[in-house]
Design a protein around this motif. Structure first.
Motif, PDB file in Angstrom:
ATOM      1  N   THR A  76       0.834  -1.207   0.000  1.00 58.91           N
ATOM      2  CA  THR A  76       0.000   0.000   0.000  1.00 58.91           C
ATOM      3  C   THR A  76       0.865   1.252   0.000  1.00 58.91           C
ATOM      4  OG1 THR A  76      -1.719  -1.196   1.212  1.00 58.91           O
ATOM      5  CG2 THR A  76      -1.847   1.212   1.206  1.00 58.91           C
ATOM      6  N   LEU A  77       1.900   1.259   0.824  1.00 56.50           N
ATOM      7  CA  LEU A  77       2.814   2.400   0.862  1.00 56.50           C
ATOM      8  C   LEU A  77       3.469   2.619  -0.501  1.00 56.50           C
ATOM      9  CD1 LEU A  77       4.548   4.565   2.243  1.00 56.50           C
ATOM     10  CD2 LEU A  77       6.033   2.730   3.089  1.00 56.50           C
ATOM     11  N   LEU A  78       3.909   1.550  -1.136  1.00 60.10           N
ATOM     12  CA  LEU A  78       4.557   1.684  -2.446  1.00 60.10           C
ATOM     13  C   LEU A  78       3.563   2.141  -3.513  1.00 60.10           C
ATOM     14  CD1 LEU A  78       6.833  -1.488  -2.388  1.00 60.10           C
ATOM     15  CD2 LEU A  78       7.494   0.892  -1.968  1.00 60.10           C
ATOM     16  N   ALA A  79       2.323   1.680  -3.418  1.00 60.88           N
ATOM     17  CA  ALA A  79       1.298   2.127  -4.367  1.00 60.88           C
ATOM     18  C   ALA A  79       1.031   3.624  -4.204  1.00 60.88           C
ATOM     19  CB  ALA A  79       0.016   1.328  -4.162  1.00 60.88           C
ATOM     20  N   LEU A  80       1.031   4.101  -2.977  1.00 58.76           N
ATOM     21  CA  LEU A  80       0.863   5.537  -2.731  1.00 58.76           C
ATOM     22  C   LEU A  80       2.024   6.324  -3.326  1.00 58.76           C
ATOM     23  CD1 LEU A  80      -0.468   5.437   0.917  1.00 58.76           C
ATOM     24  CD2 LEU A  80      -1.554   6.702  -0.937  1.00 58.76           C
ATOM     25  N   ARG A  81       3.228   5.815  -3.132  1.00 61.02           N
ATOM     26  CA  ARG A  81       4.388   6.515  -3.684  1.00 61.02           C
ATOM     27  C   ARG A  81       4.294   6.602  -5.209  1.00 61.02           C
ATOM     28  NH1 ARG A  81      10.790   4.725  -3.373  1.00 61.02           N
ATOM     29  NH2 ARG A  81      11.609   6.621  -4.293  1.00 61.02           N
ATOM     30  N   ARG A  82       3.892   5.521  -5.856  1.00 61.10           N
ATOM     31  CA  ARG A  82       3.757   5.545  -7.319  1.00 61.10           C
ATOM     32  C   ARG A  82       2.681   6.535  -7.759  1.00 61.10           C
ATOM     33  NH1 ARG A  82       4.319  -0.104  -6.541  1.00 61.10           N
ATOM     34  NH2 ARG A  82       2.041  -0.371  -6.710  1.00 61.10           N
ATOM     35  N   LEU A  83       1.556   6.549  -7.039  1.00 64.99           N
ATOM     36  CA  LEU A  83       0.470   7.464  -7.388  1.00 64.99           C
ATOM     37  C   LEU A  83       0.915   8.914  -7.230  1.00 64.99           C
ATOM     38  CD1 LEU A  83      -2.548   7.780  -8.142  1.00 64.99           C
ATOM     39  CD2 LEU A  83      -3.024   7.836  -5.667  1.00 64.99           C
ATOM     40  N   TYR A  84       1.598   9.230  -6.133  1.00 62.38           N
ATOM     41  CA  TYR A  84       2.041  10.611  -5.903  1.00 62.38           C
ATOM     42  C   TYR A  84       3.071  11.035  -6.941  1.00 62.38           C
ATOM     43  CZ  TYR A  84      -0.150  10.232  -1.268  1.00 62.38           C
ATOM     44  OH  TYR A  84      -1.032  10.066  -0.242  1.00 62.38           O
ATOM     45  N   ALA A  85       3.966  10.123  -7.293  1.00 63.41           N
ATOM     46  CA  ALA A  85       4.972  10.441  -8.304  1.00 63.41           C
ATOM     47  C   ALA A  85       4.326  10.712  -9.660  1.00 63.41           C
ATOM     48  CB  ALA A  85       5.986   9.308  -8.413  1.00 63.41           C
ATOM     49  N   ARG A  86       3.240  10.017  -9.941  1.00 65.34           N
ATOM     50  CA  ARG A  86       2.561  10.195 -11.230  1.00 65.34           C
ATOM     51  C   ARG A  86       1.704  11.462 -11.252  1.00 65.34           C
ATOM     52  NH1 ARG A  86      -2.445   8.274 -13.012  1.00 65.34           N
ATOM     53  NH2 ARG A  86      -2.621   6.832 -11.232  1.00 65.34           N
ATOM     54  N   LEU A  87       0.946  11.694 -10.185  1.00 66.72           N
ATOM     55  CA  LEU A  87       0.017  12.826 -10.184  1.00 66.72           C
ATOM     56  C   LEU A  87       0.679  14.145  -9.801  1.00 66.72           C
ATOM     57  CD1 LEU A  87      -3.174  11.283  -8.506  1.00 66.72           C
ATOM     58  CD2 LEU A  87      -2.658  11.519 -10.936  1.00 66.72           C
ATOM     59  N   GLN A  88       1.681  14.091  -8.922  1.00 70.92           N
ATOM     60  CA  GLN A  88       2.342  15.299  -8.436  1.00 70.92           C
ATOM     61  C   GLN A  88       1.314  16.362  -7.986  1.00 70.92           C
ATOM     62  OE1 GLN A  88       5.867  16.146  -8.116  1.00 70.92           O
ATOM     63  NE2 GLN A  88       5.891  13.906  -8.180  1.00 70.92           N
ATOM     64  N   PRO A  89       0.438  16.015  -7.034  1.00 63.83           N
ATOM     65  CA  PRO A  89      -0.588  16.972  -6.611  1.00 63.83           C
ATOM     66  C   PRO A  89       0.022  18.181  -5.905  1.00 63.83           C
ATOM     67  CG  PRO A  89      -0.538  15.088  -5.144  1.00 63.83           C
ATOM     68  CD  PRO A  89       0.365  14.753  -6.276  1.00 63.83           C
ATOM     69  N   ASP A  90      -0.615  19.323  -6.065  1.00 62.52           N
ATOM     70  CA  ASP A  90      -0.169  20.528  -5.361  1.00 62.52           C
ATOM     71  C   ASP A  90      -0.435  20.419  -3.865  1.00 62.52           C
ATOM     72  OD1 ASP A  90       0.629  22.078  -7.690  1.00 62.52           O
ATOM     73  OD2 ASP A  90      -1.509  22.113  -8.187  1.00 62.52           O
ATOM     74  N   LEU A  91      -1.472  19.672  -3.503  1.00 60.17           N
ATOM     75  CA  LEU A  91      -1.878  19.567  -2.103  1.00 60.17           C
ATOM     76  C   LEU A  91      -2.449  18.185  -1.846  1.00 60.17           C
ATOM     77  CD1 LEU A  91      -2.439  21.049   0.641  1.00 60.17           C
ATOM     78  CD2 LEU A  91      -4.658  21.695  -0.321  1.00 60.17           C
ATOM     79  N   LEU A  92      -2.050  17.584  -0.733  1.00 64.19           N
ATOM     80  CA  LEU A  92      -2.565  16.293  -0.296  1.00 64.19           C
ATOM     81  C   LEU A  92      -3.389  16.479   0.969  1.00 64.19           C
ATOM     82  CD1 LEU A  92       0.635  14.117  -0.751  1.00 64.19           C
ATOM     83  CD2 LEU A  92      -1.576  13.603  -1.807  1.00 64.19           C
ATOM     84  N   HIS A  93      -4.476  15.720   1.068  1.00 62.45           N
ATOM     85  CA  HIS A  93      -5.270  15.700   2.301  1.00 62.45           C
ATOM     86  C   HIS A  93      -5.479  14.246   2.697  1.00 62.45           C
ATOM     87  CE1 HIS A  93      -8.723  17.639   4.778  1.00 62.45           C
ATOM     88  NE2 HIS A  93      -8.388  16.477   5.301  1.00 62.45           N
TER      89      HIS A  93
END
Length: 380
Positions: A76-93
């Motif tokens: 799950t942690l690695l899936a989150l890292r991949r998603l964040y690297a792909r989307l590069q959101p300005d803000l996370l909640h």
């Protein structure tokens, strides 16, 4: 032309929780000029459909709400890292413990600066009294410190007790915390209605069917006050939770005539309108229980335990009563007193409605949270 609106990604355990507790905030952020998307477990297709129908892109993640398998949690942690690297959101909640822990670590690995962590209650990790809960509590401290670090992160707490606990344990600095009480309620939907004149009064328990939500104490109270009221249970079980009440136990209580179990209801304003008072004898790690905010908005007197979160919305002698956690004698006596005094219940209900209008509306929660978003983006 490229979309220049700031991108905001909500990360929660399960879609159902997002729909019930954060969809209103997401739509308010969207109206305020954010590009909003959601990431959660992909298991709940009905809730995912509602999220997408609201115009919010959805990203499935392998969250296991109550799982503790180390390999699955790492995945799950690695899936989150991949998603964040792909989307590069300005803000996370991030909302609730696992998204805060894993999402916070993933955000640091991806060097994402603007992050909001929302502790919607301390749940099983901090409130559980079994050996597994104590072990997870002890081992999670270094992970929390890592996940919550970073100048561009802020941590929202729903009650001052949770806020104080994290500060005292050295998990977060006070200046990076914010207190926003609850997830808000739409007071135009949850509004006062007259109690039915006919039949026995109804005492309502509403929420997830977990032992630490106090369902056992509620049923024992119902046994002692049998034939004085209808003791109605509205809610759903969580089979994956170590705290879940077995469905066969609920069936047995109903067969014995102790409770009236209605399962999950989609018309909660009607459920409150049918009740004289709402009872939540919880010892769980609550944020501010949404059921108590909704009940107060519907002008219903509330009986709850004197615990973090519950005492944020229930004021002793004003809009309800607080009893010591686990004290069935006090719970029974308090509920019996209110059943015998419908005028007091009406006065308390009116006071509760005003408390919600002053401090717990969805509009207020949205405004305070969006102001925090802008503060982070302006400083990033």
């Amino acid at each position: 032309m490229p979309d220049e609106r700031p991108s905001l990604l909500f990360v929660v355990n399960i879609p159902r929780f997002f729909v019930s507790h954060r969809l209103g905030l997401a739509l308010a952020a969207q109206a305020a000029g954010f590009r909003v998307s959601v990431a959660a477990s992909g298991a709940d297709t009905a809730s995912i459909t509602r999220i997408q129908a609201a115009g919010l892109p959805f990203h499935p993640l392998p969250f296991s709400q109550h799982g503790t398998n180390p390999l699955h949690e790492l995945a799950t942690l690695l899936a989150l890292r991949r998603l964040y690297a792909r989307l590069q959101p300005d803000l996370l909640h991030h909302v609730s413990i696992k998204p805060v822990l894993y999402g916070g670590i993933a955000a640091r690995l991806c060097r994402l600066g603007a992050v909001v962590h929302a502790m919607s209650g301390l749940g099983y990790v901090f409130a559980g009294d079994g050996w597994k809960a104590r072990l997870i509590n002890r081992l999670s401290a270094p992970a929390f410190k890592l996940a919550l670090a970073g100048a561009g992160s802020r941590i929202i707490f729903q009650n001052p007790d949770d806020q104080r606990l994290f500060i005292q344990r050295g998990l977060v600095n006070r200046e990076r915390t914010r207190l926003i009480r609850g997830s808000g309620v739409d007071e135009t939907i949850f509004c006062p209605a007259k109690e039915p004149a006919a039949g026995l009064p109804v005492v309502l328990y509403a929420g997830r069917l977990l032992w630490q939500k106090g369902i056992g104490d509620f049923v024992e109270m119902a046994r002692r006050l049998r034939n004085r009221a209808v003791f109605r249970v509205v809610g759903y079980a969580e089979p994956t939770s170590p705290l879940s009440v077995p469905l066969r136990q609920l069936d047995a209580w109903q067969a014995a005539g102790l409770i009236e179990w209605q399962g999950k209801r989609a018309d909660m304003p009607v459920a409150y309108a049918e009740s004289r008072l709402v009872c939540l004898p919880s010892t769980y790690g609550e944020g501010v229980p949404k059921v108590l905010i909704e009940a107060a908005a519907c002008a219903r007197a509330c009986v709850a335990t004197d615990t973090p979160g519950c005492r944020e919305i229930v004021r002793e002698g004003v809009n309800g009563s607080l009893v010591p956690p686990g004290d069935v004698d006090a719970l029974t006596a308090t509920v019996q007193k209110l059943l015998d005094d419908p005028d007091a219940c009406q006065r308390m209900g009116a006071a509760g409605r005003q408390i919600v209008l002053d401090s717990f509306t969805l509009a207020r929660v949205c405004a305070d949270t969006i102001a925090l978003y802008r503060e982070l983006l302006d400083g990033s």
